[in-house]
Every structure is written in structure tokens, then in C-alpha cells.
Design a protein around this motif. Structure first.
Motif, PDB file in Angstrom:
ATOM      1  N   PRO A 199      48.722  43.160  49.026  1.00  0.00           N
ATOM      2  CA  PRO A 199      50.038  43.229  49.685  1.00  0.00           C
ATOM      3  C   PRO A 199      50.261  42.068  50.649  1.00  0.00           C
ATOM      4  CG  PRO A 199      48.495  44.651  50.828  1.00  0.00           C
ATOM      5  CD  PRO A 199      47.732  44.036  49.676  1.00  0.00           C
ATOM      6  N   GLY A 200      51.514  41.818  50.964  1.00  0.00           N
ATOM      7  CA  GLY A 200      51.877  40.873  52.022  1.00  0.00           C
ATOM      8  C   GLY A 200      51.288  39.492  51.820  1.00  0.00           C
ATOM      9  N   GLY A 201      50.858  38.912  52.956  1.00  0.00           N
ATOM     10  CA  GLY A 201      50.291  37.571  52.916  1.00  0.00           C
ATOM     11  C   GLY A 201      48.988  37.485  52.162  1.00  0.00           C
ATOM     12  N   TRP A 202      48.292  38.643  52.008  1.00  0.00           N
ATOM     13  CA  TRP A 202      47.045  38.616  51.249  1.00  0.00           C
ATOM     14  C   TRP A 202      47.280  38.234  49.790  1.00  0.00           C
ATOM     15  CZ3 TRP A 202      42.521  38.528  53.491  1.00  0.00           C
ATOM     16  CH2 TRP A 202      42.383  39.062  54.759  1.00  0.00           C
ATOM     17  N   ARG A 203      48.502  38.435  49.288  1.00  0.00           N
ATOM     18  CA  ARG A 203      48.786  38.092  47.886  1.00  0.00           C
ATOM     19  C   ARG A 203      48.571  36.610  47.638  1.00  0.00           C
ATOM     20  NH1 ARG A 203      53.385  36.145  45.612  1.00  0.00           N
ATOM     21  NH2 ARG A 203      54.568  36.514  47.536  1.00  0.00           N
ATOM     22  N   PHE A 204      48.949  35.770  48.597  1.00  0.00           N
ATOM     23  CA  PHE A 204      48.797  34.334  48.413  1.00  0.00           C
ATOM     24  C   PHE A 204      47.314  33.941  48.346  1.00  0.00           C
ATOM     25  CE2 PHE A 204      52.952  34.860  50.446  1.00  0.00           C
ATOM     26  CZ  PHE A 204      53.754  34.148  49.572  1.00  0.00           C
ATOM     27  N   TYR A 205      46.508  34.548  49.223  1.00  0.00           N
ATOM     28  CA  TYR A 205      45.077  34.251  49.183  1.00  0.00           C
ATOM     29  C   TYR A 205      44.456  34.770  47.894  1.00  0.00           C
ATOM     30  CZ  TYR A 205      45.353  32.895  54.071  1.00  0.00           C
ATOM     31  OH  TYR A 205      45.670  32.253  55.240  1.00  0.00           O
ATOM     32  N   GLY A 206      44.913  35.953  47.467  1.00  0.00           N
ATOM     33  CA  GLY A 206      44.412  36.478  46.212  1.00  0.00           C
ATOM     34  C   GLY A 206      44.772  35.589  45.039  1.00  0.00           C
ATOM     35  N   ASP A 207      46.003  35.073  45.021  1.00  0.00           N
ATOM     36  CA  ASP A 207      46.407  34.167  43.934  1.00  0.00           C
ATOM     37  C   ASP A 207      45.584  32.890  43.947  1.00  0.00           C
ATOM     38  OD1 ASP A 207      48.265  35.984  43.130  1.00  0.00           O
ATOM     39  OD2 ASP A 207      49.988  34.973  44.042  1.00  0.00           O
ATOM     40  N   TYR A 208      45.328  32.368  45.156  1.00  0.00           N
ATOM     41  CA  TYR A 208      44.540  31.135  45.236  1.00  0.00           C
ATOM     42  C   TYR A 208      43.130  31.367  44.689  1.00  0.00           C
ATOM     43  CZ  TYR A 208      41.906  27.238  47.136  1.00  0.00           C
ATOM     44  OH  TYR A 208      41.065  26.146  47.264  1.00  0.00           O
ATOM     45  N   ASN A 209      42.482  32.432  45.155  1.00  0.00           N
ATOM     46  CA  ASN A 209      41.124  32.724  44.684  1.00  0.00           C
ATOM     47  C   ASN A 209      41.107  33.052  43.198  1.00  0.00           C
ATOM     48  OD1 ASN A 209      39.796  32.337  47.157  1.00  0.00           O
ATOM     49  ND2 ASN A 209      40.331  34.394  47.845  1.00  0.00           N
ATOM     50  N   LEU A 210      42.174  33.714  42.718  1.00  0.00           N
ATOM     51  CA  LEU A 210      42.244  34.026  41.292  1.00  0.00           C
ATOM     52  C   LEU A 210      42.369  32.745  40.472  1.00  0.00           C
ATOM     53  CD1 LEU A 210      42.440  36.025  38.971  1.00  0.00           C
ATOM     54  CD2 LEU A 210      44.888  36.263  39.437  1.00  0.00           C
ATOM     55  N   GLY A 211      43.211  31.822  40.932  1.00  0.00           N
ATOM     56  CA  GLY A 211      43.350  30.562  40.208  1.00  0.00           C
ATOM     57  C   GLY A 211      42.048  29.787  40.169  1.00  0.00           C
ATOM     58  N   ILE A 248      38.734  43.382  49.265  1.00  0.00           N
ATOM     59  CA  ILE A 248      38.881  42.711  47.965  1.00  0.00           C
ATOM     60  C   ILE A 248      38.748  41.206  48.126  1.00  0.00           C
ATOM     61  CG2 ILE A 248      40.490  42.295  46.076  1.00  0.00           C
ATOM     62  CD1 ILE A 248      41.645  45.104  46.652  1.00  0.00           C
ATOM     63  N   ASP A 249      39.381  40.657  49.165  1.00  0.00           N
ATOM     64  CA  ASP A 249      39.277  39.214  49.409  1.00  0.00           C
ATOM     65  C   ASP A 249      37.826  38.818  49.678  1.00  0.00           C
ATOM     66  OD1 ASP A 249      40.628  36.543  50.245  1.00  0.00           O
ATOM     67  OD2 ASP A 249      39.388  37.065  51.983  1.00  0.00           O
ATOM     68  N   LEU A 250      37.116  39.627  50.480  1.00  0.00           N
ATOM     69  CA  LEU A 250      35.716  39.323  50.796  1.00  0.00           C
ATOM     70  C   LEU A 250      34.853  39.385  49.540  1.00  0.00           C
ATOM     71  CD1 LEU A 250      33.471  38.828  52.886  1.00  0.00           C
ATOM     72  CD2 LEU A 250      33.346  41.309  53.206  1.00  0.00           C
ATOM     73  N   GLU A 251      35.072  40.399  48.721  1.00  0.00           N
ATOM     74  CA  GLU A 251      34.273  40.530  47.506  1.00  0.00           C
ATOM     75  C   GLU A 251      34.536  39.377  46.553  1.00  0.00           C
ATOM     76  OE1 GLU A 251      33.265  43.860  44.036  1.00  0.00           O
ATOM     77  OE2 GLU A 251      34.617  44.343  45.702  1.00  0.00           O
ATOM     78  N   ALA A 252      35.798  38.963  46.433  1.00  0.00           N
ATOM     79  CA  ALA A 252      36.118  37.839  45.549  1.00  0.00           C
ATOM     80  C   ALA A 252      35.446  36.557  46.025  1.00  0.00           C
ATOM     81  CB  ALA A 252      37.632  37.650  45.484  1.00  0.00           C
ATOM     82  N   ARG A 253      35.494  36.296  47.341  1.00  0.00           N
ATOM     83  CA  ARG A 253      34.858  35.084  47.859  1.00  0.00           C
ATOM     84  C   ARG A 253      33.338  35.135  47.704  1.00  0.00           C
ATOM     85  NH1 ARG A 253      35.846  34.343  53.487  1.00  0.00           N
ATOM     86  NH2 ARG A 253      36.596  36.485  53.688  1.00  0.00           N
ATOM     87  N   ALA A 254      32.761  36.341  47.879  1.00  0.00           N
ATOM     88  CA  ALA A 254      31.313  36.475  47.688  1.00  0.00           C
ATOM     89  C   ALA A 254      30.931  36.236  46.232  1.00  0.00           C
ATOM     90  CB  ALA A 254      30.858  37.858  48.150  1.00  0.00           C
ATOM     91  N   GLU A 305      38.297  39.021  37.391  1.00  0.00           N
ATOM     92  CA  GLU A 305      38.580  40.397  36.946  1.00  0.00           C
ATOM     93  C   GLU A 305      38.958  41.280  38.131  1.00  0.00           C
ATOM     94  OE1 GLU A 305      36.327  44.059  34.547  1.00  0.00           O
ATOM     95  OE2 GLU A 305      35.299  42.139  34.905  1.00  0.00           O
ATOM     96  N   LEU A 306      38.239  41.139  39.231  1.00  0.00           N
ATOM     97  CA  LEU A 306      38.530  41.931  40.428  1.00  0.00           C
ATOM     98  C   LEU A 306      39.935  41.654  40.937  1.00  0.00           C
ATOM     99  CD1 LEU A 306      37.600  43.710  42.887  1.00  0.00           C
ATOM    100  CD2 LEU A 306      36.847  41.569  43.955  1.00  0.00           C
ATOM    101  N   LEU A 307      40.287  40.375  41.034  1.00  0.00           N
ATOM    102  CA  LEU A 307      41.594  40.025  41.579  1.00  0.00           C
ATOM    103  C   LEU A 307      42.727  40.370  40.620  1.00  0.00           C
ATOM    104  CD1 LEU A 307      40.571  36.606  43.137  1.00  0.00           C
ATOM    105  CD2 LEU A 307      41.216  38.668  44.390  1.00  0.00           C
ATOM    106  N   THR A 308      42.432  40.352  39.343  1.00  0.00           N
ATOM    107  CA  THR A 308      43.455  40.728  38.354  1.00  0.00           C
ATOM    108  C   THR A 308      43.755  42.222  38.426  1.00  0.00           C
ATOM    109  OG1 THR A 308      42.722  38.941  36.886  1.00  0.00           O
ATOM    110  CG2 THR A 308      44.053  40.688  35.911  1.00  0.00           C
ATOM    111  N   ASP A 309      42.736  43.014  38.712  1.00  0.00           N
ATOM    112  CA  ASP A 309      42.899  44.471  38.743  1.00  0.00           C
ATOM    113  C   ASP A 309      43.555  44.971  40.025  1.00  0.00           C
ATOM    114  OD1 ASP A 309      41.740  44.589  36.292  1.00  0.00           O
ATOM    115  OD2 ASP A 309      39.736  45.073  37.037  1.00  0.00           O
ATOM    116  N   HIS A 310      43.653  44.125  41.049  1.00  0.00           N
ATOM    117  CA  HIS A 310      44.203  44.564  42.332  1.00  0.00           C
ATOM    118  C   HIS A 310      45.330  43.641  42.756  1.00  0.00           C
ATOM    119  CE1 HIS A 310      40.134  46.332  42.357  1.00  0.00           C
ATOM    120  NE2 HIS A 310      40.671  47.294  43.099  1.00  0.00           N
ATOM    121  N   GLU A 311      46.454  44.225  43.073  1.00  0.00           N
ATOM    122  CA  GLU A 311      47.587  43.467  43.594  1.00  0.00           C
ATOM    123  C   GLU A 311      47.593  43.589  45.115  1.00  0.00           C
ATOM    124  OE1 GLU A 311      52.466  43.173  43.161  1.00  0.00           O
ATOM    125  OE2 GLU A 311      51.302  44.493  41.854  1.00  0.00           O
TER     126      GLU A 311
END
Length: 536
Positions: A104-116, A78-84, A96-102
Motif C-alpha cells: 500500500p501507499g508509498g511502499w508500492r514504489f519500493y516494492g516495484d523497484y525491488n520487483l524490477g 515484505i520489503d525486508l524479506e525481499a531485500r534479504a 515471487e514474494l513481491l508479485t504475490d503481495h500488493e
């Protein structure tokens, strides 16, 4: 075997050999592997493409990933797809991708950053700001997440600054650590936020702090003209002139250093210094030494340095094999010499005539024993004493009167001997047959040993020649491979020089632009100072 190919492709990917890794994954996919292996292959293929800058192709590979990807890889996917998606300027889909997937763990912070970032770039500034602001206030531990939090605050600050929300930008910049990776850019942004609000006195604080930091940092270099600009706005032209003069001198000095560094790199000293310093960043008095830290901060340059290191290690390995080939040649010659010295006495012991004689004697004894068994010829197995007695009886009988008492006594003696021989016949027959078997085995073993000796005598020279050919072929292959490594090393060193010169030239152009601005502002400051004196 499928899992092992995944591992091999992953190793290639880890070494930066993206094309080789991609070829392995493509070949694996063509064989229609089981679903879990298939999904991992598509994922790693996407990773290889993304690392080569092929974001669109990476997204195409990710689209082929099914539902059988191991759970441990799902957050990374998910992180790779969001960055791509961000790389191909599709922030709305990334959001949309990051909103649909929560995650886990430390990946949540990277997901929040990319989502923002995604929401902000997609036009949903308020939602993006809220997520970055939440991440920027989060309580985290460890340098990695602390740097990510600083990065979120930095992105939030500059986003607000672009929308002329100076107060909000200053608040975000203030949350960035003073001694982190992003502190200099945050201090620069904080000064510009204050100046945007018209509070130039407050802007002096962060810009003055920047002036005491690493002069090679772009944010510090920009602050050299930002600080006197604030003095101009505060109506202190004298201090502005001093500031611009210092900026001009600093920029001119920096341009000289950059030019010297570019010339030094152009003459091939970069790769030599990096290799001599064992890639630890200590390049002595090299002209570009001051810029090495900034160069190493770039992923592509750092990977290129690692590639040069791998090539050197490979060449050292090949050199070791080359030395081993020479040792093998010496060992082979020693074995040849030892074989030659031991051959004559060994071959002298190979006596076919003697063996044939023994085999003939064995055949005769075997026939006699077999005949004695068939005919129950007990005297055929008589011992030597009995044979001597029978011979004496034969001689005496030839002299005695057949009808006399002496002849009768001799016949009784013969009968006694026969009786004893007959009683001992079964045991003697078994003993004779056992001895014959042992003799047969010994003769067969002797024949086999002679054959092996002759075979070894014939094959040893050929085996020596075969080993010599193998060593020679290996030596030639090593020489070819070392030549290839040398060419690859030369190309890698050239790539490093291009990257370094490109970075240094970009710095040169930026500092040149700063210098032009500083000179123009200095001239304007002189005019203002002159007018102020005339006015007084």
C-alpha cells in the motif's frame, strides 16, 4: 510487560545496539509471549540481523513470523524479506514474494523497484525492464520518491547498456534529474550509451557537463578519461592530448590529496575533527574534509559517527553524574554538621527522670479517681475551698462540746458541704477522668517523642554512613563506566579510521588505475598526433 520489552528492544535497535536488541527479543521469545507479541519479536529480530549483514539469519527469523503481525508492519516485513532474498542472491523468490503481495501507499514504489531488480537479476529482463520503466515514468512528489524514480531509471539504463541496448539506455538515463543524487552516474551512462551507438559527438555533451562538476565524484573522475577518448574517436588527436594531459594532472593532484588525507586519518585526526565540529560536516581545513560528504553517504560510516556521538553524550552524562556525586557529598557533610550542632540542645530536653515523676503522679491520681468512682467518695473530688472548710470544721469540732449547740451547728455545716460535694460529684468525676485521659495521651506522646529522638540520635550517624557508602559506590561505578566509555570511544574512533582509510584507499586505487589508463592513452595520443603530422 511484553509490550514494554518490545519497545526496549526497538530502542536498542534504533541506537544501533543490534546484539543487545537481539538478546532482548530472544529472551522474550523464550517466554512464549502471546501471538501478536511473538510475531513482532520475530520481525524485529529479523530486522536486527539484517542490519548486521546477517541476511540468511534474517530470513530464518522472518519464516517464524505468523499471521498475527500488526497490519502496520506487514508492508515493512515484505520489503525486508525481499531485500534479504536479494542479499542472499535469491532474486526469483524475491520476485515471487513481491508479485504475490500488493504493497500500500508509498511502499508500492519500493516494492516495484525491488520487483524490477529481482526480475532482471532472475533472468526475466523484459518483465523487469517493464516494471522499472513504469516506475521511471511515474508521477511522484517529494524528494524521497523522486530519488527512487531516478534510481529506477539509472538501474534500467545500466541494465540496457549491459545488453547493448544503447538507445533504450539513453532514454532511461535522460529521465534522471540533472541535479539529483544519481545525476552524475546517469550523465556518465548517457555518454557511454552514445559512444556505444558510435555517436561520440553526442557523448561529449554529458561527459563535458560531468567535467564541470565535483572532481571528487567517481563518475566525474571517470569522465576525465572518457572525454578525450571521444575526441580520439572523432579524429581530433590534439584535443585528445589536451584532455589526457588535464586528466593526468587532475589524477596526480587527486592522488596527492588522497595520500595526505590517508596520512591525516592514520594520525587520529578524523575522530577529533568530527567531534570538534559537532558532527555537522564542517571540519575546517582537515585534509579529509573534502571527502567527508562521500564518507557520510555510507550507512556503516554514518552509523559509526552516530555511535561516537552517543558515546560522547554518554560520557557527558556520566560527567554530570560525577559532579552531582561531589555535590551530594557536600550536602551530606552539611547535614552532618547541622545534626551535630542541634543534637546537644535536643538531647538535653530528653529528661527521663522528670517524665517518670509525672507518670508516677498520673498513676496516683488515676488510682484515686478510680477509688472515688467505686466507693462514691464525693469528698475525694472536693475542691480546695471545700477542703479548707472541712479542715476548719475538724479543728473547731475538736474544741467544741459534742453535746453543745456549737457542735450541732458544725455538723450541719459539714452536712451542707457534703451535700454540695455530692451534687457536684458526677460532673467532677467526668472532668477528672477526661483530664486523666488527656494527661495519659500527653505522657504517651512525650514518651514516644523521646524514643524517636533517641532512635534518631542512634540512627542518624548510621544513615549518614550509609549515604556516604552509596555515594562512594556510585562514584566508583561512574568512574568504571567512564573508563568503559573511554575504551569504547577509542575503539569506535579506530573503527571510523579503518572505514575512512578503506574508503580513501579504494578511491586511491581507482584513481591510480585511471591515471595509468590516462598515461597510456596520452602516450598513444602523442603517437597518433605525431603520425598525423608526419602524414601531413
Amino acid at each position: 510487560d511484553q509490550e514494554s520489552e518490545l519497545v526496549l528492544g526497538g530502542l536498542m535497535l534504533g541506537y544501533g545496539m543490534h546484539r543487545r536488541a537481539e538478546a532482548i527479543f530472544q529472551a522474550l521469545l523464550e517466554r512464549h509471549p502471546r501471538p501478536s507479541v511473538r510475531d513482532q519479536a520475530w520481525y524485529f529480530l529479523a530486522q536486527a540481523r539484517f542490519q548486521r549483514g546477517l541476511s540468511a539469519e534474517a530470513l530464518a527469523a522472518l519464516a517464524r513470523v505468523g499471521d498475527d503481525l500488526p497490519g502496520r508492519l506487514e508492508p515493512e516485513r515484505i520489503d525486508l524479506e525481499a531485500r534479504a532474498l536479494l542479499a542472499v542472491d535469491r532474486p526469483a523468490q524475491a520476485a515471487e514474494l513481491l508479485t504475490d503481495h500488493e504493497l500500500p501507499g508509498g511502499w508500492r514504489f519500493y516494492g516495484d523497484y525491488n520487483l524490477g531488480i529481482s526480475l532482471t537479476r532472475a533472468g526475466s529482463e523484459s518483465e523487469g525492464d517493464a516494471i522499472l520503466d513504469s516506475l521511471g515514468r511515474a508521477t511522484v512528489t517529494g524528494e524521497e520518491l523522486s530519488s527512487l524514480r531516478d534510481r529506477a531509471n539509472l538501474a534500467l539504463g545500466y541494465a540496457r547498456l549491459s545488453r547493448e541496448d544503447a538507445a533504450g539506455a539513453r532514454e532511461a538515463f535522460d529521465r534522471v534529474r540533472l541535479n539529483g543524487l544519481f545525476s552524475n552516474r546517469a550523465l556518465l551512462g548517457a555518454g557511454w550509451a552514445d559512444s556505444t551507438r558510435g555517436d561520440f559527438a553526442a557523448a561529449l555533451g554529458p561527459w563535458a557537463e560531468l567535467g564541470r562538476r565535483d572532481p571528487l565524484d567517481p563518475a566525474v573522475q571517470e569522465s576525465l578519461i572518457a572525454l578525450p577518448y571521444a575526441y580520439v574517436q572523432l579524429g581530433t588527436p590534439g584535443r585528445a592530448v589536451d584532455g589526457y594531459e588535464q586528466a593526468v594532472m587532475g589524477y596526480e593532484y587527486e592522488l596527492d590529496r588522497l595520500q595526505h588525507a590517508i596520512e591525516s586519518v592514520s594520525h587520529g585526526s578524523l575522530a577529533t575533527s568530527l567531534r570538534a565540529s559537532e558532527y555537522q560536516g564542517n571540519v575546517g581545513d582537515a585534509a579529509f574534509g573534502s571527502y567527508l560528504h562521500a564518507l557520510m553517504a555510507r550507512d556503516v560510516f554514518r552509523q559509526s559517527v552516530n555511535g561516537l556521538r552517543d558515546l560522547d553524550e554518554l560520557d557527558a552524562l556520566l560527567a554530570g553524574w560525577q559532579d552531582s556525586a561531589e555535590a551530594f557529598t557536600a550536602m551530606l557533610q552539611a547535614r552532618r554538621d547541622r545534626f551535630g550542632s542541634s543534637r546537644n540542645p535536643v538531647m538535653a530536653a530528653v529528661d527521663h527522670q522528670r517524665l517518670e515523676e509525672l507518670e508516677g503522679r498520673y498513676a496516683g491520681l488515676s488510682d484515686q479517681t478510680a477509688a472515688a468512682r467505686v466507693n462514691r467518695d464525693v469528698l475525694a473530688l472536693a475542691d480546695s475551698h471545700e477542703r479548707q472548710l472541712l479542715a476548719r470544721i475538724d479543728a473547731l469540732e475538736s474544741l467544741a462540746d459534742p453535746s453543745g449547740t456549737e457542735a450541732a451547728r458544725l455538723r450541719r455545716l459539714r452536712g451542707v458541704i457534703y451535700w454540695n460535694a455530692n451534687a457536684a460529684f458526677p460532673a467532677r468525676l467526668r472532668s477528672a477522668e477526661k483530664s486523666l485521659r488527656i494527661t495519659e495521651e500527653s505522657l504517651a506522646a512525650a514518651r514516644q517523642k523521646m524514643q524517636r529522638i533517641e532512635t534518631a540520635d542512634a540512627e542518624a550517624p548510621r544513615s549518614f554512613d550509609q549515604f556516604e557508602d552509596r555515594i562512594s559506590d556510585a562514584t566508583d561505578q561512574i568512574a568504571v563506566m567512564r573508563a568503559r566509555v573511554a575504551r569504547a570511544t577509542e575503539r569506535q574512533a579506530g573503527l571510523l579510521e579503518q572505514l575512512a582509510i578503506g574508503e580513501l584507499q579504494a578511491r586511491h586505487d581507482r584513481v591510480s588505475a585511471y591515471l595509468a589508463q590516462a598515461r597510456f592513452a596520452l602516450a598513444a595520443s602523442y603517437d597518433r598526433a605525431t603520425l598525423a603530422e608526419v602524414g601531413q
